[in-house]
Scaffold this motif. Sequence first.
Motif, PDB file in Angstrom:
ATOM      1  N   SER A 146       0.853  -1.194   0.000  1.00  0.00           N
ATOM      2  CA  SER A 146       0.000   0.000   0.000  1.00  0.00           C
ATOM      3  C   SER A 146       0.889   1.244   0.000  1.00  0.00           C
ATOM      4  CB  SER A 146      -0.933   0.024   1.211  1.00  0.00           C
ATOM      5  OG  SER A 146      -0.209   0.287   2.403  1.00  0.00           O
ATOM      6  N   PHE A 147       0.233   2.391  -0.262  1.00  0.00           N
ATOM      7  CA  PHE A 147       0.923   3.677  -0.232  1.00  0.00           C
ATOM      8  C   PHE A 147       0.198   4.622   0.713  1.00  0.00           C
ATOM      9  CE2 PHE A 147       1.637   1.955  -4.487  1.00  0.00           C
ATOM     10  CZ  PHE A 147       3.019   2.090  -4.634  1.00  0.00           C
ATOM     11  N   VAL A 148       0.955   5.581   1.247  1.00  0.00           N
ATOM     12  CA  VAL A 148       0.399   6.693   2.019  1.00  0.00           C
ATOM     13  C   VAL A 148       0.893   7.981   1.380  1.00  0.00           C
ATOM     14  CG1 VAL A 148       0.492   7.957   4.203  1.00  0.00           C
ATOM     15  CG2 VAL A 148       0.181   5.478   4.216  1.00  0.00           C
ATOM     16  N   LEU A 149      -0.017   8.929   1.167  1.00  0.00           N
ATOM     17  CA  LEU A 149       0.353  10.255   0.672  1.00  0.00           C
ATOM     18  C   LEU A 149       0.041  11.276   1.757  1.00  0.00           C
ATOM     19  CD1 LEU A 149       1.266  11.987  -1.822  1.00  0.00           C
ATOM     20  CD2 LEU A 149      -1.180  12.373  -2.214  1.00  0.00           C
ATOM     21  N   ASN A 150       1.020  12.101   2.065  1.00  0.00           N
ATOM     22  CA  ASN A 150       0.850  13.137   3.090  1.00  0.00           C
ATOM     23  C   ASN A 150       1.242  14.479   2.484  1.00  0.00           C
ATOM     24  OD1 ASN A 150       0.614  14.555   5.534  1.00  0.00           O
ATOM     25  ND2 ASN A 150       2.753  14.160   6.061  1.00  0.00           N
ATOM     26  N   VAL A 202      -3.836  10.582   2.474  1.00  0.00           N
ATOM     27  CA  VAL A 202      -4.528   9.475   1.805  1.00  0.00           C
ATOM     28  C   VAL A 202      -3.761   8.205   2.147  1.00  0.00           C
ATOM     29  CG1 VAL A 202      -5.489   8.620  -0.365  1.00  0.00           C
ATOM     30  CG2 VAL A 202      -5.011  11.075  -0.104  1.00  0.00           C
ATOM     31  N   TRP A 203      -4.445   7.205   2.678  1.00  0.00           N
ATOM     32  CA  TRP A 203      -3.742   5.996   3.093  1.00  0.00           C
ATOM     33  C   TRP A 203      -4.476   4.740   2.633  1.00  0.00           C
ATOM     34  CZ3 TRP A 203      -6.659   9.041   6.179  1.00  0.00           C
ATOM     35  CH2 TRP A 203      -7.589   8.454   7.042  1.00  0.00           C
ATOM     36  N   ASN A 204      -3.714   3.653   2.634  1.00  0.00           N
ATOM     37  CA  ASN A 204      -4.177   2.360   2.103  1.00  0.00           C
ATOM     38  C   ASN A 204      -4.503   2.441   0.609  1.00  0.00           C
ATOM     39  OD1 ASN A 204      -3.729   0.951   4.427  1.00  0.00           O
ATOM     40  ND2 ASN A 204      -5.857   0.905   5.093  1.00  0.00           N
ATOM     41  N   ILE A 205      -3.752   3.294  -0.108  1.00  0.00           N
ATOM     42  CA  ILE A 205      -3.802   3.269  -1.565  1.00  0.00           C
ATOM     43  C   ILE A 205      -3.238   1.908  -1.991  1.00  0.00           C
ATOM     44  CG2 ILE A 205      -2.965   4.362  -3.683  1.00  0.00           C
ATOM     45  CD1 ILE A 205      -2.452   6.906  -1.935  1.00  0.00           C
ATOM     46  N   PRO A 206      -3.908   1.173  -2.872  1.00  0.00           N
ATOM     47  CA  PRO A 206      -3.434  -0.179  -3.223  1.00  0.00           C
ATOM     48  C   PRO A 206      -2.000  -0.184  -3.742  1.00  0.00           C
ATOM     49  CG  PRO A 206      -5.653   0.179  -4.052  1.00  0.00           C
ATOM     50  CD  PRO A 206      -5.185   1.505  -3.532  1.00  0.00           C
ATOM     51  N   ASP A 241     -11.123   2.917  -4.560  1.00  0.00           N
ATOM     52  CA  ASP A 241     -10.077   1.886  -4.507  1.00  0.00           C
ATOM     53  C   ASP A 241      -9.845   1.339  -3.104  1.00  0.00           C
ATOM     54  OD1 ASP A 241      -8.765   3.945  -3.224  1.00  0.00           O
ATOM     55  OD2 ASP A 241      -7.188   4.182  -4.738  1.00  0.00           O
ATOM     56  N   GLY A 242     -10.655   1.802  -2.130  1.00  0.00           N
ATOM     57  CA  GLY A 242     -10.532   1.314  -0.758  1.00  0.00           C
ATOM     58  C   GLY A 242      -9.666   2.167   0.137  1.00  0.00           C
ATOM     59  N   SER A 243      -9.032   3.189  -0.413  1.00  0.00           N
ATOM     60  CA  SER A 243      -8.186   4.060   0.406  1.00  0.00           C
ATOM     61  C   SER A 243      -9.040   5.085   1.147  1.00  0.00           C
ATOM     62  CB  SER A 243      -7.145   4.761  -0.472  1.00  0.00           C
ATOM     63  OG  SER A 243      -7.768   5.534  -1.483  1.00  0.00           O
ATOM     64  N   PHE A 244      -8.456   5.702   2.147  1.00  0.00           N
ATOM     65  CA  PHE A 244      -9.125   6.723   2.953  1.00  0.00           C
ATOM     66  C   PHE A 244      -8.445   8.061   2.735  1.00  0.00           C
ATOM     67  CE2 PHE A 244      -9.911   2.749   5.215  1.00  0.00           C
ATOM     68  CZ  PHE A 244     -11.261   2.838   5.551  1.00  0.00           C
ATOM     69  N   GLN A 245      -9.204   9.154   2.957  1.00  0.00           N
ATOM     70  CA  GLN A 245      -8.609  10.483   2.852  1.00  0.00           C
ATOM     71  C   GLN A 245      -9.165  11.393   3.935  1.00  0.00           C
ATOM     72  OE1 GLN A 245      -9.588  12.780  -0.656  1.00  0.00           O
ATOM     73  NE2 GLN A 245     -11.756  12.251  -0.595  1.00  0.00           N
ATOM     74  N   ILE A 246      -8.347  12.394   4.298  1.00  0.00           N
ATOM     75  CA  ILE A 246      -8.787  13.396   5.267  1.00  0.00           C
ATOM     76  C   ILE A 246      -7.893  14.620   5.135  1.00  0.00           C
ATOM     77  CG2 ILE A 246      -7.309  12.758   7.230  1.00  0.00           C
ATOM     78  CD1 ILE A 246      -9.897  13.015   8.996  1.00  0.00           C
ATOM     79  N   ALA A 269      -7.595  19.021   6.940  1.00  0.00           N
ATOM     80  CA  ALA A 269      -8.120  19.940   7.949  1.00  0.00           C
ATOM     81  C   ALA A 269      -9.497  20.469   7.550  1.00  0.00           C
ATOM     82  CB  ALA A 269      -7.153  21.104   8.146  1.00  0.00           C
ATOM     83  N   THR A 270      -9.830  20.395   6.256  1.00  0.00           N
ATOM     84  CA  THR A 270     -11.150  20.819   5.789  1.00  0.00           C
ATOM     85  C   THR A 270     -12.199  19.744   6.039  1.00  0.00           C
ATOM     86  OG1 THR A 270     -10.160  22.212   4.087  1.00  0.00           O
ATOM     87  CG2 THR A 270     -12.451  21.580   3.753  1.00  0.00           C
ATOM     88  N   GLY A 271     -11.804  18.487   5.919  1.00  0.00           N
ATOM     89  CA  GLY A 271     -12.729  17.372   6.068  1.00  0.00           C
ATOM     90  C   GLY A 271     -12.267  16.192   5.249  1.00  0.00           C
ATOM     91  N   GLN A 272     -13.200  15.459   4.697  1.00  0.00           N
ATOM     92  CA  GLN A 272     -12.883  14.259   3.910  1.00  0.00           C
ATOM     93  C   GLN A 272     -12.694  14.644   2.442  1.00  0.00           C
ATOM     94  OE1 GLN A 272     -16.369  12.074   4.954  1.00  0.00           O
ATOM     95  NE2 GLN A 272     -15.597  11.505   6.969  1.00  0.00           N
ATOM     96  N   VAL A 273     -11.692  15.495   2.214  1.00  0.00           N
ATOM     97  CA  VAL A 273     -11.500  16.082   0.898  1.00  0.00           C
ATOM     98  C   VAL A 273     -10.102  16.691   0.810  1.00  0.00           C
ATOM     99  CG1 VAL A 273     -12.430  18.328   1.623  1.00  0.00           C
ATOM    100  CG2 VAL A 273     -12.571  17.659  -0.787  1.00  0.00           C
ATOM    101  N   TYR A 274      -9.605  16.830  -0.413  1.00  0.00           N
ATOM    102  CA  TYR A 274      -8.343  17.529  -0.652  1.00  0.00           C
ATOM    103  C   TYR A 274      -8.495  18.995  -0.255  1.00  0.00           C
ATOM    104  CZ  TYR A 274      -4.913  20.024  -3.629  1.00  0.00           C
ATOM    105  OH  TYR A 274      -3.930  20.857  -4.118  1.00  0.00           O
ATOM    106  N   ARG A 275      -7.535  19.503   0.494  1.00  0.00           N
ATOM    107  CA  ARG A 275      -7.504  20.917   0.883  1.00  0.00           C
ATOM    108  C   ARG A 275      -6.386  21.588   0.087  1.00  0.00           C
ATOM    109  NH1 ARG A 275      -8.766  24.109   5.579  1.00  0.00           N
ATOM    110  NH2 ARG A 275      -7.297  25.835   5.869  1.00  0.00           N
ATOM    111  N   GLY A 276      -6.746  22.419  -0.861  1.00  0.00           N
ATOM    112  CA  GLY A 276      -5.747  23.064  -1.704  1.00  0.00           C
ATOM    113  C   GLY A 276      -4.916  24.079  -0.941  1.00  0.00           C
ATOM    114  N   PRO A 277      -3.773  24.465  -1.503  1.00  0.00           N
ATOM    115  CA  PRO A 277      -2.964  25.520  -0.879  1.00  0.00           C
ATOM    116  C   PRO A 277      -3.789  26.802  -0.725  1.00  0.00           C
ATOM    117  CG  PRO A 277      -1.755  24.460  -2.651  1.00  0.00           C
ATOM    118  CD  PRO A 277      -3.164  23.949  -2.729  1.00  0.00           C
ATOM    119  N   GLY A 278      -3.522  27.549   0.331  1.00  0.00           N
ATOM    120  CA  GLY A 278      -4.325  28.749   0.569  1.00  0.00           C
ATOM    121  C   GLY A 278      -3.572  29.884   1.216  1.00  0.00           C
ATOM    122  N   ALA A 279      -2.257  29.930   1.079  1.00  0.00           N
ATOM    123  CA  ALA A 279      -1.471  30.985   1.722  1.00  0.00           C
ATOM    124  C   ALA A 279      -1.947  32.366   1.280  1.00  0.00           C
ATOM    125  CB  ALA A 279       0.010  30.808   1.380  1.00  0.00           C
ATOM    126  N   GLY A 280      -1.962  33.308   2.221  1.00  0.00           N
ATOM    127  CA  GLY A 280      -2.468  34.650   1.959  1.00  0.00           C
ATOM    128  C   GLY A 280      -1.665  35.419   0.927  1.00  0.00           C
TER     129      GLY A 280
END
Length: 202
Positions: free
Chosen positions: A82-86, A106-110, A128-133, A135-146
């Motif tokens: 499996s893979f983990v993306l941080n 994102v974890w447990n990527i096959p 594909d059975g992987s999980f994601q999270i 700080a926004t929630g169960q979704v990709y949080r894009g860059p947001g620097a001011g």
Amino acid sequence: MRARQLFLVSMIAALIAMPLAAQDRGQRGGAPAAPAMTMTIAAFPDGTDIPVKYSQAAPGAAPGEGTSPAITWANVPAGTQSFVLNMHDMDVARNKTTDDQAHWVVWNIPGTATGLPESVPKGAKLADGSFQISATGQVYRGPGAGANGPKHHYMFELYALDTKIDVQPTADAFETRANVMKAIQGHILAKAVYGGLFRRPQ
């Protein structure tokens, strides 16, 4: 006579040394090392600016969200299960702690996967059975620097693991990320890192 004895001694020493030298060469460089695992994000070169499309500032982006970029990887080590993306923002400290911002975990990527597509949908568990999270929630949080500060450094870290990890998402992204990072210890076969910069347009 003494010269003959010295010659014999030197010959014996050479014969003893030969197999040891050959063995040493095999250990140090006989078989070529496997190429390192690599990660690529086609939308921007490593270490350069992340396009607005993949940020919270993109037109039509929901608050705290954004479109995730397509990510590919190669040279996966044998035995990967499996893979983990941080993805995290190295320039944001959370509540005066050493925790930086959790933009996407994102974890447990096959282990058979070779990447993630652009615009991964919302949801705790993906197709594909992987999980994601994040700080926004169960979704990709894009860059947001001011727009008025310096560019922030966003790092994408990919881990190839020799197992799937038994971690369920919690209500807190930082707690979940800590659980994931703890669970992967002792199971990491390879790591690849890719970075981008972002600051909201003026």
